[in-house]
Design an enzyme around this catalytic site. Structure first.
Site, mmCIF file in Angstrom:
data_model
loop_
_atom_site.group_PDB
_atom_site.id
_atom_site.type_symbol
_atom_site.label_atom_id
_atom_site.label_comp_id
_atom_site.label_asym_id
_atom_site.label_seq_id
_atom_site.Cartn_x
_atom_site.Cartn_y
_atom_site.Cartn_z
ATOM 1 N N ARG A 108 0.819 -1.222 0.000
ATOM 2 C CA ARG A 108 0.000 0.000 0.000
ATOM 3 C C ARG A 108 0.848 1.265 0.000
ATOM 4 N NH1 ARG A 108 -5.040 -2.042 3.757
ATOM 5 N NH2 ARG A 108 -6.260 -2.729 1.961
ATOM 6 N N LYS B 53 -21.608 -15.224 -0.738
ATOM 7 C CA LYS B 53 -23.063 -15.030 -0.613
ATOM 8 C C LYS B 53 -23.691 -14.292 -1.789
ATOM 9 C CE LYS B 53 -23.156 -14.773 4.400
ATOM 10 N NZ LYS B 53 -23.348 -13.842 5.507
ATOM 11 N N GLY C 37 -10.836 -6.984 -3.332
ATOM 12 C CA GLY C 37 -11.072 -7.987 -2.292
ATOM 13 C C GLY C 37 -10.354 -9.309 -2.545
ATOM 14 N N GLY D 199 -14.442 -3.261 0.139
ATOM 15 C CA GLY D 199 -15.813 -2.749 0.220
ATOM 16 C C GLY D 199 -16.056 -1.599 -0.744
HETATM 17 P P1 AMP Z 1 -16.480 -12.721 -0.920
HETATM 18 O O1 AMP Z 1 -15.783 -11.883 0.111
HETATM 19 O O2 AMP Z 1 -17.953 -12.676 -0.888
HETATM 20 O O3 AMP Z 1 -15.917 -12.491 -2.310
HETATM 21 O O4 AMP Z 1 -16.180 -14.208 -0.526
HETATM 22 C C1 AMP Z 1 -14.895 -14.729 -0.487
HETATM 23 C C2 AMP Z 1 -14.896 -15.935 0.395
HETATM 24 O O5 AMP Z 1 -15.802 -16.885 -0.110
HETATM 25 C C3 AMP Z 1 -13.541 -16.585 0.443
HETATM 26 O O6 AMP Z 1 -13.063 -16.533 1.754
HETATM 27 C C4 AMP Z 1 -13.828 -18.016 0.008
HETATM 28 O O7 AMP Z 1 -13.157 -18.958 0.805
HETATM 29 C C5 AMP Z 1 -15.312 -18.149 0.216
HETATM 30 N N1 AMP Z 1 -15.889 -19.196 -0.641
HETATM 31 C C6 AMP Z 1 -15.962 -19.211 -1.971
HETATM 32 N N2 AMP Z 1 -16.533 -20.360 -2.390
HETATM 33 C C7 AMP Z 1 -16.800 -21.098 -1.301
HETATM 34 C C8 AMP Z 1 -17.389 -22.380 -1.075
HETATM 35 N N3 AMP Z 1 -17.783 -23.122 -2.110
HETATM 36 N N4 AMP Z 1 -17.561 -22.789 0.188
HETATM 37 C C9 AMP Z 1 -17.154 -22.023 1.206
HETATM 38 N N5 AMP Z 1 -16.593 -20.810 1.076
HETATM 39 C C10 AMP Z 1 -16.408 -20.354 -0.167
#
Ligand code: AMP
Length: 417
Positions: A40, A206, A374, A397
């Site tokens: 950074r 999610k 992210g 974010g």
């Molecule tokens: P996000 O911050 O929403 O982009 O989510 C990222 C996180 O989702 C990472 O820490 C991944 O380990 C988790 N992730 C992605 N696919 C899976 C999965 N099939 N099962 C559990 N965690 C997951």
């Protein structure tokens, strides 16, 4: 709306307050705080060098950690100022106050081309409240404001928003730094008018976290590829079995609505056809919340439904191959969210395959590849491909909110051109 750029400022002899993202990972070693990753700091050097070469008197403000409005010695920016001096190969002053007479005196003592770092803005509770008195105190340090902290631009805080508005109110300028400018170009302009085909890859945990991004990008993209745990909520919505996978039962309707919108707009919407699943072994341990910890064992690929006693952790090889083919024909690619639980290398293959496909499209057909911040940036860096994509956002974010089309307070506070 385009924002005033630091390149267009006349800063000779002026005090320039620049908000930077120096929220670096630190660790205590033998009683001193040591910086674990200087990325950074390194990223701000072009803007710093541009400003100092034009004769600016530079005052850098940043937050570090979550001191919650109190002076917390382990979260002082002093070691960051020392590291910056080392990286620039010239002295950088530090003042252990953020605002007030001592900080103002230090800012006023600067000569052209010199740099001062003021203490952590979050030692003051007023920072996160965007308190106008605190913002006015910050404004007394400067004649001109520059924001190069895209990662903090989604927060309406005193150092990201309030101070810029005050400086502008008395006729001063508030501009985007070079880093901020690149973020706005790639996450904004390039995606507003993308070269086609425009392929969007969305993954992560999610659906509920990404639905606004999906919804907005459905208006721009030619194809959307879905991966990560959020794919299982789509599977559930179609009456498929998801075993013990991470799902959001309340969002099956959201998932179906997104697919319906895609169909209506003629956007191709692809879901995984195979999955890497694993059995779950009870470790006998409890996590911090007192819940049993299960370890994934016996990873294997299944097509279609996810067996009852298993959990899905990654897209399977057939899905990865299909997605790679779609990516190969793209001219603009945006990626946000990993395809699986990539932190465990047994479940990183889908994410790595997408990263490789993205790099190949960039190198072979001149596609613009944009990583929307992210975990996908972490994944690309982990695969050693970080410098082979067109652009990797520095925000988490902030990137997500910007892609959702939400105006970021740290951006709207800057002068339009
Ligand atoms: P996000 O911050 O929403 O982009 O989510 C990222 C996180 O989702 C990472 O820490 C991944 O380990 C988790 N992730 C992605 N696919 C899976 C999965 N099939 N099962 C559990 N965690 C997951």
């Amino acid at each position: 709306m385009a924002k005033l750029s630091v390149r267009d400022l006349d800063v000779a002899g002026k005090r320039v307050l620049m908000r930077v993202d120096y929220n670096v990972p630190m660790e205590e070693k033998n009683g001193v705080m040591v910086i674990n990753d200087t990325t950074r700091i390194k990223e701000t050097l072009p803007t710093l060098q541009l400003l100092t070469s034009k004769g600016a008197r530079l005052i850098l403000a940043a937050h570090l950690g979550r001191p919650d409005g109190k002076r917390e010695p382990s979260m002082s920016l002093r070691p960051v100022a020392e590291k910056l001096a080392e990286m620039l190969g010239k002295p950088v002053a530090f003042v252990d106050e953020t605002v007030g007479p001592k900080a103002e005196a230090a800012a006023n003592a600067l000569t052209d081309g010199q740099i001062l770092v003021v203490e952590n803005v979050r030692f003051h509770a007023e920072e996160e409240k965007n308190d106008p008195v605190f913002a006015a105190q910050l404004s007394r340090l400067a004649d001109v404001y520059v924001n190069d902290a895209f990662g903090a631009a989604h927060r309406a805080h005193a150092s990201t928003s309030g101070v810029a508005r005050i400086i502008r109110a008395w006729g001063g300028q508030a501009a985007a730094g070079l880093l901020m400018e690149r973020e706005l170009k790639f996450l904004g302009d390039e995606l507003d008018n993308p070269a086609r085909p425009f392929v969007v890859i969305l993954g992560g945990a999610k659906v509920s976290d990404k639905i606004k991004v999906i919804d907005r990008l459905l208006e721009k993209a030619d194809t959307i590829l879905i991966g990560g745990a959020m794919a299982y909520t789509f599977k559930l919505a179609h009456g498929g079995k998801t075993g013990k996978s991470l799902i959001e039962k309340d969002h099956t309707g959201t998932a179906l609505a997104a697919e319906a919108k895609a169909a209506q707009r003629g956007v191709k919407f692809l879901l995984p056809t195979d999955t890497v699943v694993a059995d779950l072994k009870d470790t006998g341990k409890l996590n911090k919340k007192g819940k049993p910890v299960f370890e994934p064992i016996n990873p294997r690929v299944v097509s279609g439904d996810i067996p009852d006693e298993t959990e899905g952790f990654d897209i399977g090889p057939a899905t990865a191959a299909t997605y790679a083919e779609v990516i190969a024909s793209a001219k603009t690619i945006l990626w946000n969210g990993p395809m699986g639980m990539f932190e465990d290398k047994r479940f990183a293959e889908g994410t790595n395959a997408v990263a490789q496909a993205l790099v190949a499209a960039t190198q072979n057909s001149g596609a613009k590849s944009i990583i929307g911040g992210g975990d996908s940036v972490k994944a690309v860096n982990k695969a050693g491909l970080g410098d082979k994509v067109t652009f990797a956002s520095t925000g988490g974010g902030a990137s997500l909110e910007f892609l959702e089309g939400i105006p970021l307070p740290g951006v709207t506070a800057l002068n339009d051109v």
